[in-house]
Scaffold this motif. Structure first.
Motif, PDB file in Angstrom:
ATOM      1  N   VAL A 116       0.854  -1.185   0.000  1.00  0.00           N
ATOM      2  CA  VAL A 116       0.000   0.000   0.000  1.00  0.00           C
ATOM      3  C   VAL A 116       0.890   1.235   0.000  1.00  0.00           C
ATOM      4  O   VAL A 116       2.087   1.154   0.261  1.00  0.00           O
ATOM      5  N   GLN A 143      -1.939   4.591   3.561  1.00  0.00           N
ATOM      6  CA  GLN A 143      -2.610   3.430   4.144  1.00  0.00           C
ATOM      7  C   GLN A 143      -1.685   2.611   5.038  1.00  0.00           C
ATOM      8  O   GLN A 143      -2.104   1.605   5.605  1.00  0.00           O
ATOM      9  N   LEU A 200      -6.989  -4.049   2.633  1.00  0.00           N
ATOM     10  CA  LEU A 200      -7.128  -2.604   2.470  1.00  0.00           C
ATOM     11  C   LEU A 200      -7.281  -2.199   1.004  1.00  0.00           C
ATOM     12  O   LEU A 200      -7.850  -1.154   0.706  1.00  0.00           O
ATOM     13  N   GLN A 201      -6.772  -3.015   0.100  1.00  0.00           N
ATOM     14  CA  GLN A 201      -7.014  -2.742  -1.315  1.00  0.00           C
ATOM     15  C   GLN A 201      -8.494  -2.873  -1.633  1.00  0.00           C
ATOM     16  O   GLN A 201      -9.026  -2.172  -2.496  1.00  0.00           O
ATOM     17  N   GLU A 202      -9.155  -3.728  -0.899  1.00  0.00           N
ATOM     18  CA  GLU A 202     -10.594  -3.945  -1.126  1.00  0.00           C
ATOM     19  C   GLU A 202     -11.438  -2.968  -0.326  1.00  0.00           C
ATOM     20  O   GLU A 202     -12.435  -2.433  -0.830  1.00  0.00           O
ATOM     21  N   HIS A 219     -10.136  -0.210   1.657  1.00  0.00           N
ATOM     22  CA  HIS A 219      -9.561   1.140   1.664  1.00  0.00           C
ATOM     23  C   HIS A 219      -9.114   1.660   3.032  1.00  0.00           C
ATOM     24  O   HIS A 219      -8.159   2.433   3.096  1.00  0.00           O
ATOM     25  N   SER A 220      -9.802   1.344   4.111  1.00  0.00           N
ATOM     26  CA  SER A 220      -9.391   1.852   5.414  1.00  0.00           C
ATOM     27  C   SER A 220      -9.710   0.819   6.480  1.00  0.00           C
ATOM     28  O   SER A 220     -10.538  -0.088   6.279  1.00  0.00           O
ATOM     29  N   GLU A 231     -13.428   1.005   7.521  1.00  0.00           N
ATOM     30  CA  GLU A 231     -14.310   0.405   6.520  1.00  0.00           C
ATOM     31  C   GLU A 231     -14.201  -1.113   6.552  1.00  0.00           C
ATOM     32  O   GLU A 231     -15.198  -1.835   6.429  1.00  0.00           O
ATOM     33  N   SER A 240     -14.312  10.608   3.307  1.00  0.00           N
ATOM     34  CA  SER A 240     -13.134  10.007   2.680  1.00  0.00           C
ATOM     35  C   SER A 240     -12.273   9.372   3.745  1.00  0.00           C
ATOM     36  O   SER A 240     -12.616   9.352   4.927  1.00  0.00           O
ATOM     37  N   ARG A 241     -11.128   8.845   3.332  1.00  0.00           N
ATOM     38  CA  ARG A 241     -10.152   8.351   4.306  1.00  0.00           C
ATOM     39  C   ARG A 241      -9.662   9.511   5.161  1.00  0.00           C
ATOM     40  O   ARG A 241      -9.759  10.671   4.773  1.00  0.00           O
ATOM     41  N   GLN A 300      -7.457  12.686  -5.778  1.00  0.00           N
ATOM     42  CA  GLN A 300      -8.256  11.501  -6.065  1.00  0.00           C
ATOM     43  C   GLN A 300      -9.617  11.577  -5.376  1.00  0.00           C
ATOM     44  O   GLN A 300     -10.648  11.237  -5.955  1.00  0.00           O
ATOM     45  N   GLN A 308      -6.998   0.853 -10.264  1.00  0.00           N
ATOM     46  CA  GLN A 308      -7.064   2.241  -9.817  1.00  0.00           C
ATOM     47  C   GLN A 308      -7.100   3.207 -10.989  1.00  0.00           C
ATOM     48  O   GLN A 308      -7.882   4.166 -10.999  1.00  0.00           O
TER      49      GLN A 308
END
Length: 906
Positions: free
Chosen positions: A169, A173, A203-205, A207-208, A211, A577-578, A590, A753
């Motif tokens: 990551v 992240q 985390l790729q799936e 994101h945080s 989440e 967002s994150r 982004q 991405q």
């Protein structure tokens, strides 16, 4: 080096532990262990030399306990007491830092990492660049806009790609990965059964961390799901422990940090006092130079060499006679400043044999600006030198000869023939190490060269070389010529023995004169147009600010991520967002692009405002400052700075002038031709894809290029089984992204991405690509095998591209090296083709009766200034030269345009 002073934050505690375990034990004359102190001092010595003019600060841990122990009493509870040999070294490293004149920072209840994070945040908010000197994974969270990281033991930068290679990551992240995986060294618990690789996949799936925990019940793997549900609070605790605190109370505020020039006499005393003989040997000449600064009448010439200052033409004539008889001569041109395009020639150093050199001063001035006594008259001295410099029977040797060619060219002189030890080293060893004169002298001659900063000072106290007393100038310049001659004797025999002659003789050395001419010519820039653009961008930014205030319902600072986050996510209630490490919502490009795509107007307004802000600060305002007295901008091309052989442009960088946006293209409007002339742009079409088709032997791509078919449409047709005619533009876009992504080793995550698609879909795209073009996979495997066998790969023309970590036991490092092994031969071959084209175009124009001049090289493009009446024959000549620059299985195609400005020509 950046033009503004950078803040360099040195993780003192982290380095001392690494040095203690990495270096052999050592004791000082009193029997005190000093092995880690010795390593620490060597590191500081390198940094104060390499980063002279920057603001260096050393940060330590005050004690073992911090506020984290109040949150979790098990934090670092597993750590043993420091070894008894290390404990007495802690106060000594602080003494060492102070000996170098550096601030020593530490604070109760906070770790060094927290202080570093706080200084970094404050500096970035003030627009200052930051370098964190450490290899600590926790500090990698800081890498990003304005913050870089440097590993002092490996002497290499740690960038975003390195973080991704190691942890899967990006820095933003990393905190969540560490929270999930835990950290045994700090006793951070994490989640059982989840390591770094699994954490990155999750985390790729999701994101945080939040989440992920909110959706933990949807995880397919039962054990993983159970662990996440059972240890959710433990994961949150771990995230708190690994999060850097960037609001720590600073014992010395940022604005009060005092960093002066290094007092090498003080460093020398410390080194001698602790028995650091090798360090003392390196520091002693610098301490002597500082002594000479106080006593200008003394010289600092080492006793084992004979360096002479020439004050009269008769003595110069004797040197020239000897040089003609020897048949070889090393030379160095000294100028007023390090940026040659803005400098004037003030002296020349010559060396005839190892240890024997002289210096011809003719431009040194005293403190009142008056020419110093005892110098040669410049034009008269240059005329004496002209026959020797142009004598084909005398080889001239130098380091970065292009600078000498540029300086002498202004006076009508040319050096020929010549050898360049920098380019010899680059051809032999590639980017395996740096190629500066000092680094090469230490590597091959075991000699510590006198540093430029030691002679001219640094920071606010830096002076031009023309202000250096002649005795000191002789010591520095004569040594440079001496070292160049010695290095030539070491490196030139290796060229043929290691079969790098073709690269040096046919590509790099002939390009020196071409680039020197280009740098000297420069390109004309319309100052008034740039000012108009700055004013226009400023007006539009003001309009966008007012528009943003209306959309937000109140004024706020558009440049403040914190205030913007409050407006978007708290006041307007947009999808969250994150968050940053301080708990604030991220507001990067982004995030704003995604919100704008959903139809929210304020994010789009902010994006437009940011773009204009960058164009103004980075380009329009900055370029005005770069315009020389002749109305032109003179960039400098670095020939030995990249791993693939590509040229880089500096002071200013003209390879990054924007082209993809309307506002960016307006900046290219300001690059104009002289009266009666036009600019001609010649751009290789899809050269790297053509090189790939040739090297991998892909018949479908070869046929597409041979028939001049849309290669991206062909790829899409092959992959997705659709006809080229009437093809959905989205399919072609996806195929184009894959075509170029494969060259740079893109994976499914990166492709997902970039295309905004699911990971599984991206994975299927790449699988389909390799099924359709198996030759590309074969090429990739061959490249990796070659790298593993040799430690390097080669371009089509034999240029060496090193892959030092290809055999690393670390999978992430090895993977990064494998991607480099795949890409380097392609990108490097394209760069070599461009160099061949430049050399041949220069020769072809010289043979013709055409008045065109080559001005710029920008990636795959060449820019010429051409008399308006000669556009057609010049375009025909340039197209012929560039398309014949290499013999590939596919045709080279060149797109040519012309116009009164760069944008119109492109």
């Amino acid at each position: 080096m950046s033009k503004t002073k950078r803040l360099v934050l040195i993780d003192g505690s982290g380095y001392v532990f690494r040095a203690f375990f990495a270096l052999p034990p050592l004791t000082d004359p009193k029997g005190v262990p000093v092995g880690a102190v010795f390593g620490f001092c060597n590191m500081l010595f390198r940094l104060v030399q390499d980063m002279a003019g920057d603001q260096l600060v050393v940060v330590f841990d005050k004690g073992r306990a911090s506020f984290r122990n109040q949150i979790y009493d098990g934090y670092k509870a597993n750590r043993l007491e420091p070894p008894p040999e290390l404990a007495p070294q802690f106060p000594l490293v602080r003494e060492a830092a102070r000996a170098f004149g550096l601030p020593v920072i530490e604070a109760e209840d906070y770790e060094a990492d927290d202080l570093i994070a706080t200084y970094a945040r404050q500096a970035c908010e003030q627009g200052q660049e930051v370098i964190v000197v450490s290899s600590d994974k926790d500090l990698m969270q800081l890498i990003g806009r304005g913050v870089q990281m440097y590993d002092p033991m490996k002497q290499k930068a740690i960038d975003r790609d390195e973080v991704i290679s190691r942890f899967g990551v990006g820095p933003e992240q990393l905190r969540d990965v560490l929270a999930l995986a835990g950290d045994t060294s700090d006793n951070v618990p994490g989640v059982p059964g989840i390591g770094v690789k699994t954490a990155a996949q999750l985390l790729q799936e999701f994101h945080s961390l939040e989440e992920l925990l909110a959706n933990a019940g949807t995880i397919r793997q039962p054990k993983r799901r159970e662990n996440l549900l059972a240890h959710a609070e433990q994961a949150r605790l771990s995230r708190t422990l690994v999060t850097l605190c960037d609001s720590a109370p600073l014992p010395v505020p940022l604005g009060e940090l005092q960093v002066g020039p290094t007092d090498y006499a003080q460093v020398l005393a410390f080194a001698r006092g602790h028995g650091f003989r090798s360090l003392a040997q390196r520091v002693e000449p610098l301490a002597s130079v500082q002594t000479v600064a106080a006593e200008p009448g003394e010289a600092t010439v080492p006793t084992e060499v004979r360096y002479e200052t020439l004050h009269d033409l008769a003595t110069l004539d004797r040197w020239l006679e000897r040089a003609a008889a020897e048949g070889i001569l090393a030379l160095v041109c000294a100028c007023t400043a390090q940026i040659v395009a803005r400098a004037d020639l003030v002296g020349i150093a010559l060396a005839l044999e190892a240890g024997e050199a002289c210096y011809l001063p003719f431009g040194h001035r005293d403190e009142f600006g008056t020419l110093s006594a005892g110098q040669l008259e410049r034009e008269e001295a240059l005329e004496r030198l002209r026959p020797l410099f142009e004598d084909p029977a005398v080889l001239k040797v130098g380091h970065e000869v292009k600078s000498a060619q540029s300086l002498l060219g202004r006076h009508g002189l040319e050096i020929r023939p010549y050898d360049d030890v920098m380019l010899l080293s680059y051809a032999i060893d590639g980017a395996g190490h740096g190629h500066g004169l000092g680094e090469l002298a230490k590597m091959h001659l075991d000699r510590d060269a006198l540093a430029y900063d030691a002679v001219c000072g640094s920071g606010k106290k830096r002076i031009g070389f023309h202000q250096v007393p002649i005795e000191r100038a002789t010591a520095y310049a004569a040594e440079c010529a001496d070292l160049a001659l010695r290095l030539h004797g070491v490196l030139k025999p290796r060229l043929a023995a290691e079969r790098r002659t073709r690269v040096y003789e046919t590509l790099d050395r002939p390009l020196v004169a071409v680039l020197a001419d280009m740098e000297r010519h420069g390109i004309r820039v319309d100052r008034q147009m740039l000012r108009g653009l700055s004013a226009d961008f400023g007006r539009r930014m003001a309009e966008l600010e007012e528009q943003a205030y209306k959309l937000a319902g109140r004024p706020f600072n558009l440049g403040s991520p914190k205030q913007l986050g409050e407006v978007l996510f708290k006041e307007q209630g947009l999808a969250a967002s994150r968050k940053t490490r301080t708990g604030e919502h991220t507001t990067g490009a982004q995030v704003l692009e995604a919100l704008a795509a959903e139809g929210h107007p304020l994010p789009r307004t902010i994006l437009d405002w940011r773009q204009l802000q960058k164009l103004t600060g980075t380009y329009t305002d900055a370029l005005i400052q770069e315009i020389a007295a002749d109305g032109r901008v003179h960039t400098s091309y670095a020939m030995a700075a990249t791993s693939t052989g590509r040229l880089s442009s500096n002071d200013p960088n003209l390879q990054n002038i924007p082209i993809r946006t309307e506002e960016g293209r307006k900046i290219r409007h300001a690059f104009i031709a002289e009266d009666g002339h036009l600019l001609l742009s010649a751009d290789y079409s899809q050269i790297e894809l053509r090189v790939l088709a040739h090297m991998a032997g892909i018949d479908a791509l070869k046929q597409a290029f041979a028939k001049d078919t849309d290669v991206h449409a062909v790829t899409a047709s092959q992959m997705f089984g659709v006809a080229i005619e009437g093809m959905d533009p989205l399919l072609r876009r996806n195929a184009k992204m894959i075509n170029y992504g494969i060259i740079y080793g893109i994976g499914a995550f990166g492709l997902a991405q970039r295309l905004g698609i699911e990971f599984e879909v991206a994975k299927r795209y790449i699988e389909a690509y390799f099924e359709q073009y198996p030759g590309i996979r074969d090429y990739m495997e061959r490249a990796k095998a070659e790298a593993r066998a040799n430690g390097y790969v080669e371009t089509l023309f034999g240029r060496l591209c090193v892959t030092p970590e290809i055999r690393s036991s670390n999978p992430a490092r090895r993977g990064y090296a494998e991607r480099a092994a795949i890409n380097a031969p392609i990108q490097g071959s394209a760069a070599d083709i461009m160099k061949r084209a430049m050399i041949r175009a220069d020769r072809a124009l010289a043979r013709s009766n055409l008045g065109a001049r080559m001005l710029l090289q920008v990636h795959d493009e060449l820019v010429f200034e051409v008399p308006a009446a000669e556009i057609e024959p010049t375009a025909e000549l340039i197209r012929k030269v560039m398309t014949r620059a290499a013999d590939l299985d596919v045709p080279l195609v060149v797109d040519i345009g012309s116009g009164p400005n760069w944008d119109a020509a492109h």
